[in-house]
Design an enzyme around this catalytic site. Sequence first.
Site, mmCIF file in Angstrom:
data_model
loop_
_atom_site.group_PDB
_atom_site.id
_atom_site.type_symbol
_atom_site.label_atom_id
_atom_site.label_comp_id
_atom_site.label_asym_id
_atom_site.label_seq_id
_atom_site.Cartn_x
_atom_site.Cartn_y
_atom_site.Cartn_z
ATOM 1 N N GLU A 84 41.167 22.799 103.657
ATOM 2 C CA GLU A 84 41.582 22.310 104.966
ATOM 3 C C GLU A 84 40.691 21.190 105.483
ATOM 4 O O GLU A 84 41.156 20.338 106.251
ATOM 5 C CB GLU A 84 41.591 23.462 105.979
ATOM 6 C CG GLU A 84 42.587 24.552 105.652
ATOM 7 C CD GLU A 84 44.020 24.046 105.601
ATOM 8 O OE1 GLU A 84 44.406 23.275 106.505
ATOM 9 O OE2 GLU A 84 44.739 24.410 104.649
ATOM 10 N N GLU A 113 40.112 25.127 113.449
ATOM 11 C CA GLU A 113 41.463 25.476 113.931
ATOM 12 C C GLU A 113 42.420 25.682 112.764
ATOM 13 O O GLU A 113 43.215 26.630 112.746
ATOM 14 C CB GLU A 113 41.965 24.357 114.853
ATOM 15 C CG GLU A 113 43.410 24.524 115.308
ATOM 16 C CD GLU A 113 44.206 23.247 115.153
ATOM 17 O OE1 GLU A 113 45.269 23.297 114.505
ATOM 18 O OE2 GLU A 113 43.769 22.198 115.667
ATOM 19 N N GLU A 143 44.586 13.801 107.377
ATOM 20 C CA GLU A 143 45.225 13.695 108.686
ATOM 21 C C GLU A 143 44.489 12.667 109.542
ATOM 22 O O GLU A 143 45.093 11.809 110.183
ATOM 23 C CB GLU A 143 45.222 15.052 109.396
ATOM 24 C CG GLU A 143 45.804 14.991 110.794
ATOM 25 C CD GLU A 143 45.626 16.282 111.584
ATOM 26 O OE1 GLU A 143 45.867 16.263 112.800
ATOM 27 O OE2 GLU A 143 45.238 17.305 110.986
#
Length: 970
Positions: free
Chosen positions: A143, A68, A165
């Site tokens: 990412e 994503e 994250e």
Amino acid sequence: MKLNAIYSGFTVERVESVKELNGIAYMLHHTKSGARLLYIDADDTNKVFSISFRTPPKDSTGVAHIMEHSVLCGSRKFPLKEPFVELVKGSLNTFLNAMTYPDKTMYPVASKNDKDFHNLMDVYLDAVFYPRVATDKEIVMQEGWHYELDSAEDDLTYKGVVYNEMKGVYSSPDSILETHMMAELFPDTTYGVDSGGNPDNIPELTYEGFQAFYKQYYHPSNSYIFLYGTMDIEEQLRFINEEYLQNFDAISVDSTIAVQAPFTAGKVASYPYSIGSDENETGKTMHALTYVMPEMTVADNLGFEILTHALLTSPAAPLKELLVKAGVGSDVSGYYLDSLRQPIWNISVTGSEMKEQKRLQELVETELARLVKEGIDKSLLEASLNITEFALREADFGGRPIGLAYGIRVMDQWNYDKDPIEALRYEAALTTLREGLTGRYFEELIERALLQNQHKALVSIYPEKGLQEQKEKAEQEQLATIKAKMSPEEIEAIVAQTKALKARQAAPDTEEALATIPLLELTDLSPKVERVERHDSKLGKASLHFVPTQAKGINYTAFYFHLDCLTEEELFYAGLLSDMLARVNTKERTYDAIAQDINMNLGGFSADIAALTKYNDRNGYTPLFIVRAKALHAKLPELVRIVTELVSYSEYTDVSRLTELVKETKAIWDTEAFRRGHTIVSNRVMAQVSEVGKFRDLDGLGYFEQLATLANDETALQALPTKLSEVATKLFRPSNVDISFVGETEEFDRFKELLEPALQKWQDGTYDKGQLKITKSYVNEGIVTSGKVQYVAQGGNFRDHGFTPKGAMKVLETILRYEYLWTRIRVQGGAYGAFANFYNNGNFVLCSYRDPNLTETLSVYEELSQYLQNFEISDREMRKYIIGTMSTLDTPITPALRGPRAMSEYFGEGSPEAAERLREEVIDCRQADIRDLAEVVGAVMKDSHISVMGNEQKIKNAGDTFSQVISLPQ
């Protein structure tokens, strides 16, 4: 569009009216590519587009989540490093994001501007079908994860945006509990793994595995396209076909979501989680009792939402009350989740001990059996049904596009090959449920889905000191072992790779690449604001504010009680009062009867405290205790009656009940404090430089600190009745309230008729205003937790240095969030994000979010002034930032938000004219105006006001950064 007709390769397969949306639904199929499309033709200029893919992962490497992020990092037509960020900088979007779910990935956008909507749709479609990441490994490294090594002598480390994250996510106990719960319930299906990624497993993802995931799932034949709002649908279909779908041939995609076989016996499991070395283990155990549902209808799903509200989440929910009074835990909550192939029903308990684990399930199932046998109180169910129906009809999502909510909702059916249009209907289900009130529908639902169901798990997590330190040590040893096995050539390759990735991250996109992102003109922007009309008057001693609005027969009221009649000590008890109002008995009724009355007659009731700043005043703010209530106009008499009873006749005499509520509120804070880290540290910094900052902290971490002290002080708990009564007497007076009303003129007239005699029942008295002087002092502070990441805040007040607010500051917020801080702290530093806020009172704060770094981030803040001195970009890029800033100033104002907007202007002494001057300054902002702010930022940064929440060792290693190091309250 006509049924069975073909439009640009799309065949219209269904056309149906959806009266709940006052719209027409069109189901289409793109024959060549196999794509599905649903269009909702509704009278709404806030248009929504979304493309989703069914993406069930097979492991917890986070491949779906990293995908994503990664597909939005450049594509065929938009060969930039991050087109998503460029869009955010320069779009008038009303929504722009992407979301990873356990079994699907969604890419939604929304805008009121036709040209902007087209641009957003184009970038997103190109991103998912032609991403650069399909052939560019460095994007996944950035990412997802990568080894980082600046020199051959350094220690090997992991870095990556999603990696960090998820380290933040796994720092919250409730997230850890949910991970274990899903693994126990779904050991053989995709729901048993974490689609977001477990930090322990993310480094197992290979680029080859990533590519295979993309090839399997990101094809039009596995896509679900959603369009909503007023648009030229044939033009949109033509564009989607000609630019994208006609380039693909339909294929068979195996994205099946397997069904977990039902258990023959329930499971019980326990796992440790880490707490800080100074934390107390008492009351830190959490339990989750969860059931996997059998096949459910739309009515059954809605029925379980009603059962959840009635039994677990309303203020006097009987199942929750039973568990709390039995001492199983301090707080009990629950939810029903039907956005999975197999829905789940959950009861969660916090503030508990391991010894309560067995008793939890026994108590729950005994009580459910009793309810089935004796029957559930129908008035309780009806009240919960009413509030659920109100929410469905109101369809307000706090300023977010309503079409976005519909797009998410349809995927709850569509993703499992069920009818997506059915997900938008609720009238038939409501009829079924209302009829069910007269029979045994709800009891039979419990019997079938819960009591006869062995597909369940009772999962607990218990605190363990030193666990995080052990994990960190094990990770370091693992990385050291990995490095030790590398050849010198392999080590040099990673050093070179680290250097190359950092160079890529630091290098700006070319002007040619930036020019590929479509951009509006400044002439597309308007300095005009949507004005909210307000009429001020008096009714006896009370001040009234009427906000004329057509709101589908719903009235929104708010009672703003002024807190400046209180002392600093009493402010804490005002916060307690906001948590307890409508949850204690009144002189007339018990709190459970009041809760039922609220649910039966109102669409919502809440109380909180807030500080509304004066528009152009360094120290001015209005501290308020706000009671909000909304109802259908026909229910206005009940609204006025209920509010009057609560403010005039609430009794704070039951020490046992007050203690229960205090411990419940503390248990919630125990669970959620780390999740609120960015807000806590931002307020803590502002508390060093402003009165309003101190006030907001005393409603944040300061409140939590006092709450924890109170919960452990029997003498103070015994004194609560007197304290709360004194504060309530001071606050709830006609002469101390401003009342806002949102509705139509005749509705307001009726409200005044009802309110006038009610106000005469309110107690009144005279108390001095201006007593609230907050004297608590604040210093640079490190707040240690067992978390794996940090929230790092620094700021001050620019008015103290002789500067005044300017529109350029709002533009700089956008530049920092999506350029300087994005590049330095997120892309290069690996944090999840960072932001900057300038306030009219002069407060300025920088804050990072889920950040693996601490001192490195403070260095980034320190270098900001130098960055601004040298700020130089093209006129086109500057235009982009201006447009993006205007987007943040143009949040749609729903009827529910019109009252708060009007009262914010009133208490803040602002005006539409002032707002338009700000917008004009934003539109007129140029590069030189941004450079001029270097002096502002430099002056504030020299004050060095800092607050950090995060990893214990990171904070203790930060040396003299902090004047004191504290732990979260115990």
